[in-house]
Design an enzyme around this catalytic site. Structure first.
Site, PDB file in Angstrom:
ATOM      1  NE  ARG A 100      -1.910   9.247  -4.129  1.00  0.00           N
ATOM      2  CZ  ARG A 100      -2.652   8.349  -3.261  1.00  0.00           C
ATOM      3  NH1 ARG A 100      -2.147   7.940  -2.052  1.00  0.00           N
ATOM      4  NH2 ARG A 100      -3.735   7.958  -3.418  1.00  0.00           N
ATOM      5  CE  LYS A 201      -3.692   4.459  -5.892  1.00  0.00           C
ATOM      6  NZ  LYS A 201      -3.490   3.473  -5.086  1.00  0.00           N
ATOM      7  CD  GLU A 237       2.947   0.652  -0.843  1.00  0.00           C
ATOM      8  OE1 GLU A 237       4.037   1.567  -1.045  1.00  0.00           O
ATOM      9  OE2 GLU A 237       2.048   1.061  -1.359  1.00  0.00           O
TER      10      GLU A 237
END
Ligand code: COI
Length: 354
Positions: A100, A201, A237
């Site tokens: 990721r 992120k 989210e």
């Protein structure tokens, strides 16, 4: 204090034999506790990361022109080290975090460590700080890898130098109890669709939620559930975690469409639920739908699996069952069992560190 030595390639570091914490009484929560060592690896633009090292934990020096400070060129990861009953230390799917990070680095024009470099660095960091890994059921060691543009630039260009840094800290729960969520109708977390950065992120995804969280907390809520920015009709989210709804024993979660973080806990919970025989759907979920769900829960590395006791949307407050008999509790127990070596790891998700 008794000292022993740990050898890492050319690094020799002295480590005290146990952390000065009474784990039984210490209320850790999720706040910074300085540990002994951090890992640092640097790389110039256009190069590949090659050699990093452990250094004593401490402040870092950074140019005021650093691109991370001025233009937010940076991403982070979060993973944990778990102590087993017999004292071993396990990581959970660290290569997923490495993967990721690579995707996020590409999106922000940064070089990234290879999967192997990432996992090796995480292992070294945990080993060097192993006295900070709490005993089973007393907490976990939260590991925070950062990849940031530390080189100086005033123009809007990728940094000339990058730093991959890992620090860690012992933690317990992120939230103290089940969640009372407020559906946020004014602010959005991410741009809906694949054009934004909601799916990585990026450090820039987090401070923009502060206004909504601060207001929600002032009104007695524990966190905020964001809606899609295109229509304002579908749930996406929570500020710090992914969300799941359960209706008639079918588990659903918003599909990762570029705006939603592809959580590693999210992905693991989907697999665990499928293995347990549940139907799981990744799909669009309207805010009306969550208000009539049987159960709602959140997942994330920090949050683990936490049940939601209520969701409030404008004037409507929906309440859900929580506690020992819930599906989320069954999923949480299985996940934590695998992470801590209490439940057989049939998928090879755990990696022994020590
Ligand atoms: C994590 O769960 O690891 C995160 O990065 C979320 C953060 C807000 C604590």
């Amino acid at each position: 204090m008794v000292l022993f030595f740990v050898f890492y390639d050319s690094n020799v570091v002295a480590v005290g034999n146990c952390a000065d914490i009474n784990w039984d009484e210490h209320e850790l929560g999720f706040s910074p506790v300085p540990t002994d060592f951090m890992y640092v690896m640097k790389c110039a633009k256009g190069d590949k990361f090659s050699q990093g090292s452990l250094v004593p934990y401490g402040n870092i020096e950074i140019s005021p022109f650093a691109v991370i400070l001025n233009y937010g060129q940076g991403i982070f990861e979060g993973l944990k080290a778990y102590r087993t009953e017999d004292g071993r230390i396990l990581l959970f799917r660290p290569e997923e975090n490495a993967q990721r990070m690579k995707i996020g680095a590409d999106r922000l024009c940064m070089p990234s460590p290879s999967i192997d470099q990432f996992v090796t660095a995480v292992k070294q960091t945990v080993l060097a700080n192993k006295r900070w890994v709490p005993p089973l059921e007393k907490g976990t060691l939260y590991i925070r890898p950062l990849l940031i543009g530390t080189g100086a630039s005033l123009s809007l260009t990728p940094a000339p130098e990058y730093t991959f840094l890992i620090y860690c800290t012992p933690v317990t729960s992120y939230h103290k109890s089940s969640l009372n969520l407020k559906v946020e109708s004014k602010f959005h977390r991410a741009i809906t669709g694949s054009g934004g950065t909601g799916g990585i992120k990026s450090v820039t995804n987090y401070a923009p939620v502060y206004t909504a969280i601060t207001e929600a907390k002032a009104n007695g809520f524990s966190d905020v559930l964001f809606l899609d920015s295109a229509t304002g009709k579908n749930i996406e989210e929570v500020s710090s975690c992914n969300v799941f709804v359960v209706k008639d024993n079918v588990i659903s979660t918003p599909e990762t469409n570029g705006a939603i973080l592809p959580g590693i806990t999210r992905k693991s919970i989907i697999d665990i639920a499928l293995d347990l025989g549940y139907e799981v759907m990744e799909r669009t979920i309207s805010v009306e739908e969550i208000l009539v769900a049987d159960e709602v829960f959140c997942t994330g590395t920090a949050v683990v699996v936490n049940s939601v006791s209520s969701v409030t949307y404008k004037e409507t407050r929906a309440e859900y069952k929580t506690g020992a008999e819930t599906l989320s509790e069954k999923l949480r127990k299985t996940l934590v069992g695998i992470q801590t070596g209490c439940v057989e790891d049939k998928k090879g998700w755990t990696l022994r560190v020590d």
